[in-house]
Scaffold this motif. Structure first.
Motif, PDB file in Angstrom:
ATOM      1  N   PRO A 218     -13.130  -0.467   7.891  1.00  0.00           N
ATOM      2  CA  PRO A 218     -12.630  -1.810   8.186  1.00  0.00           C
ATOM      3  C   PRO A 218     -11.110  -1.783   8.344  1.00  0.00           C
ATOM      4  O   PRO A 218     -10.460  -0.806   7.978  1.00  0.00           O
TER       5      PRO A 218
ATOM      6  N   PRO B 125      -8.326   4.829  -7.876  1.00  0.00           N
ATOM      7  CA  PRO B 125      -8.739   4.887  -6.468  1.00  0.00           C
ATOM      8  C   PRO B 125      -7.962   3.912  -5.586  1.00  0.00           C
ATOM      9  O   PRO B 125      -7.547   2.845  -6.039  1.00  0.00           O
ATOM     10  N   HIS B 126      -7.790   4.314  -4.347  1.00  0.00           N
ATOM     11  CA  HIS B 126      -7.197   3.434  -3.344  1.00  0.00           C
ATOM     12  C   HIS B 126      -8.314   2.844  -2.484  1.00  0.00           C
ATOM     13  O   HIS B 126      -9.329   3.500  -2.261  1.00  0.00           O
ATOM     14  N   THR B 127      -8.100   1.626  -2.022  1.00  0.00           N
ATOM     15  CA  THR B 127      -9.123   0.949  -1.225  1.00  0.00           C
ATOM     16  C   THR B 127      -8.502   0.416   0.056  1.00  0.00           C
ATOM     17  O   THR B 127      -7.284   0.368   0.206  1.00  0.00           O
ATOM     18  N   TRP B 128      -9.365  -0.008   0.975  1.00  0.00           N
ATOM     19  CA  TRP B 128      -8.840  -0.541   2.247  1.00  0.00           C
ATOM     20  C   TRP B 128      -8.017  -1.801   2.018  1.00  0.00           C
ATOM     21  O   TRP B 128      -7.029  -2.034   2.708  1.00  0.00           O
TER      22      TRP B 128
ATOM     23  N   LEU C 213      -3.359   1.232  -1.574  1.00  0.00           N
ATOM     24  CA  LEU C 213      -3.993   1.133  -0.257  1.00  0.00           C
ATOM     25  C   LEU C 213      -4.443   2.512   0.209  1.00  0.00           C
ATOM     26  O   LEU C 213      -3.767   3.520  -0.019  1.00  0.00           O
ATOM     27  N   LYS C 214      -5.572   2.549   0.892  1.00  0.00           N
ATOM     28  CA  LYS C 214      -5.935   3.778   1.586  1.00  0.00           C
ATOM     29  C   LYS C 214      -4.988   3.985   2.761  1.00  0.00           C
ATOM     30  O   LYS C 214      -4.352   3.030   3.239  1.00  0.00           O
ATOM     31  N   ALA C 215      -4.905   5.217   3.221  1.00  0.00           N
ATOM     32  CA  ALA C 215      -4.146   5.484   4.437  1.00  0.00           C
ATOM     33  C   ALA C 215      -4.750   4.645   5.559  1.00  0.00           C
ATOM     34  O   ALA C 215      -5.945   4.755   5.838  1.00  0.00           O
TER      35      ALA C 215
ATOM     36  N   ASP D 241      -0.934   6.336   2.319  1.00  0.00           N
ATOM     37  CA  ASP D 241      -1.484   5.704   1.115  1.00  0.00           C
ATOM     38  C   ASP D 241      -0.392   5.392   0.098  1.00  0.00           C
ATOM     39  O   ASP D 241      -0.704   4.957  -1.014  1.00  0.00           O
ATOM     40  N   GLN D 242       0.850   5.596   0.486  1.00  0.00           N
ATOM     41  CA  GLN D 242       1.973   5.208  -0.368  1.00  0.00           C
ATOM     42  C   GLN D 242       2.532   3.837   0.021  1.00  0.00           C
ATOM     43  O   GLN D 242       3.474   3.342  -0.599  1.00  0.00           O
TER      44      GLN D 242
ATOM     45  N   VAL E  70       6.799   6.899   3.844  1.00  0.00           N
ATOM     46  CA  VAL E  70       6.413   8.068   4.639  1.00  0.00           C
ATOM     47  C   VAL E  70       6.630   7.823   6.130  1.00  0.00           C
ATOM     48  O   VAL E  70       7.133   8.699   6.836  1.00  0.00           O
ATOM     49  N   TYR E  71       6.269   6.643   6.620  1.00  0.00           N
ATOM     50  CA  TYR E  71       6.222   6.448   8.066  1.00  0.00           C
ATOM     51  C   TYR E  71       7.099   5.321   8.619  1.00  0.00           C
ATOM     52  O   TYR E  71       7.219   5.191   9.838  1.00  0.00           O
TER      53      TYR E  71
END
Lengths: 351, 294
Positions: B89, B144-147, B167-169, B181-182, B206-207
């Motif tokens: 998602p 855990p990371h999630t969407w 957050l997930k990547a 994911d950061q 990171v981005y």
């Protein structure tokens, strides 16, 4: 099939392997002096000030917990029959880990310790964990069998034992008290403990040549060891049989095992060798990255580029901000070199 | 008459006592949440990017760094046919920019009426987010990371403010511009009558070279509906095990094609924080469009 090594057998194996290993190590170091020695030393990452480290326990799901401290993640399964521990971090962490396990399990004994591989940040506490527990013996095993004094059973793939024997007498040697008490060979070793199937899945030539992933089938948790980490590029210990192709095979096997609950999230949970708790979606991201980097380097090798040219092209630079390192025991340059060598030597394919 | 006066006095006393108790026990999260209900997204802003979808290689106006530019260049839309990618998602860092009815509701403790959480659910891909309003801390880094991430919120006046970690990547645009994911997000929901403005600020060490700030508009609807969104992945294109579709290292063909199509300088479509500024536009004189395209 698995082996239960009695003391005499272990001694014989140790002596024979030590002799073979001495020859092999000498040959290897002679053939690749710089790289071989460098990678051997890498198996012992820098150790922190253990007195400052606190252990944090997190319930993953079912009967399975993850313990963080210093070194690799520790997986703990707790149930009526006792405690199963996967990896034991550095030796000085053992008492703190045991204290946390006591909080989770009360006075239930540690019955099994499983080594995902043989690096000291994963097996350093083996002896302390083993001696604090008790094995379950019966059948044709005599009560005065020496194993009865050994405490919990420590299981690893046989290549872990071989590597420990080979390293005897070197600075990287693992104390014998930390060695496994049982080893298995082949692809898989099954247990049924605490009312759930526990599968030890050997992953050949990945992080090392002795990697084991541990799958708790009822709790639906997979503990991967260092074939999957979230805090950096995978450490490919080529001196101990690791390869980029094996790492990719391991990541794809994890994806075969895991089933997300919904929308690529949840379901089977994954405890990496280092880093945070994950699920399939996180492993997909990591698998994609490693595959893309491998493909890039393979294309460069196919063009005839040498290692320095590949490094200069910085084929990992879009991921370095998240996973790269310029210092420490495993740098981005070392990772690139390991992938380059694997591709060059035909060990980069995966399947 | 005397009875009436007494009753009035008693009622007045009870009301005063109730008001006093209400004031005493009314914490800061007792304010009314004005964003509740069914909302439909309105696309007056960035329609082409949000609904039909962005062009590959279009990074204009986004504060991306060189690493993310390379991620975008490497991205191949065929990736979305890989089974493990089919049911992903939108993460909360993008979902409110997408399509589908959005429902927002609250949960309060039935005894204290304390606000516990606000939930948002976007129909498309069943993006379900929880914003904890009860003051709980964010989980440790190893959780855990999630969407949708882990969100905590507060009400600033009638503005709902949320902060999201774990957050997930994910992504900030549907053309391969990834988030790590950061990343973290701070978003605000402002209601103006039957309209709502969602403002979100994403930071990613990171981005992104600078925070990314975007807004989305919503229209309140009286009789909203919410359909389920099941998703089961399947093999659409048989591939060798473990194959990951991607473009070659350093392939900028998509950006060049996009720049040519819209007669834009390549430097502009390659993105970066400076490309969002009016000063950047002044550096370029529009190139003469080919005959027939003016």
């Amino acid at each position: 099939m698995h082996h239960t090594l009695s003391s005499s057998i272990r001694l014989a194996v140790r002596l024979s392997l030590a002799a073979t290993g001495l020859v092999l190590c000498t040959v290897a170091l002679g053939a690749q002096p710089a790289r071989g020695r460098q990678v051997q030393a890498l198996a012992a990452p820098a150790q922190p000030d253990f007195s400052q480290v606190q252990v944090l326990a997190t319930r993953v799901q079912g009967n399975v917990y993850m313990l963080e401290g210093a070194g690799g993640n520790v997986t703990v399964q707790v149930g009526e029959q006792g405690v199963l521990v996967v990896d034991t971090q550095f030796a000085p962490m053992a008492d703190k880990l045991l204290a946390e396990i006591r909080k989770l399990a009360g006075d239930k004994p540690i019955r099994f310790v499983i080594d995902t591989h043989g690096h000291p940040d994963h097996v350093g506490g083996n002896e302390r964990m083993r001696r604090s527990g008790t094995a379950v013996f019966g059948g044709n095993v005599r009560n005065d069998d020496p194993r009865g004094e050994q405490g919990a059973v420590v299981i690893a793939h046989e290549n872990v034992q071989f590597a420990m024997v080979k390293a005897e007498g070197t600075p990287q040697a693992t104390p014998e008290a930390n060695w496994p008490t049982e080893t298995y060979t082949g692809d898989q070793y099954d247990l049924f403990f605490n009312d759930e199937a526990v599968q030890l899945l050997h992953q050949p030539a990945a992080h090392t040549d002795g990697d084991t992933m541990v799958f708790f089938r009822k709790s639906d948790v997979l503990s991967t060891g260092d074939v999957f980490v979230t805090n950096g590029y995978p450490f490919i210990d080529r001196a101990h049989g690791g390869s980029i192709g094996g790492i990719l095979n391991a990541l794809n096997r994890i994806l075969d095992i895991t089933v997300p609950r919904d929308k690529q999230e949840g379901g089977t949970m994954v405890i990496p060798g280092h880093g945070r708790i994950c699920d399939e979606g996180d492993v997909v991201e990591y698998r994609d990255m490693i595959t893309i980097i491998r493909d890039r380097i393979a294309a460069m090798v196919a063009k005839g580029m040498n290692l320095e040219q590949v490094r200069a092209a910085r084929p990992t630079r879009d991921y370095d901000g998240r996973y790269g390192a310029t210092s420490g025991f495993w740098t981005t340059d070392m990772f690139i070199e390991a992938v380059y060598a694997g591709v060059r030597d035909g060990a980069g394919a995966g399947k | 008459m005397a009875i009436k006066l007494g009753l009035s006095r008693n009622l007045g006393g009870s009301a005063f006592a109730g008001l006093l108790l209400g004031l005493l026990f009314n914490g800061p999260t007792q304010a009314q949440v004005t964003q509740l209900g069914y909302w439909l997204p309105i696309y007056h802003e960035d329609f082409d990017e949000r609904v039909p979808g962005p062009s590959a290689g279009d990074y204009a106006g986004l504060p991306i760094n060189e690493a993310l530019r390379l991620r975008g260049d490497t991205w191949d839309p065929s990736l979305l046919t890989v089974p493990e990618h089919q049911c992903k998602p939108h993460p909360s860092t993008y979902g409110f920019r997408g399509i589908g009815t959005t429902r927002i509701w609250e949960t309060r403790d039935p005894e204290t009426q304390q606000l516990i959480k606000i939930e948002t659910h976007i129909e498309w891909e069943a993006q379900h987010r929880v914003i904890w309003m009860d003051g709980r801390p964010h989980p440790p880094a190893s959780a855990p990371h999630t969407w949708q991430g882990f969100s905590t919120g507060k009400l600033e006046g009638d503005v709902l403010v949320a902060y999201t970690t774990h957050l997930k990547a994910g992504w900030i645009r549907r053309n391969g511009l990834a988030l790590s994911d950061q990343a973290t997000m701070t978003d605000r929901f402002y209601r103006h009558g039957n309209l709502m403005t969602h403002v979100y600020v994403i930071e990613d060490p990171v981005y992104l070279s600078e925070p990314l700030v975007r807004t989305n508009g919503f229209q309140l609807v009286a009789n909203g509906t919410m359909a389920p969104y099941p998703c089961r992945p399947a093999v659409e294109i048989p591939r060798p095990k473990g194959e990951v579709p991607h473009h070659d290292f350093g392939d900028t063909a998509a950006s060049q094609e996009f720049a040519k199509q819209y007669n834009l300088p390549l430097e502009a479509v390659r993105g970066g924080a400076n490309t969002a500024l009016p000063e950047f536009m002044k550096q370029f004189r529009p190139a003469a469009a080919p005959a027939g395209q003016r």
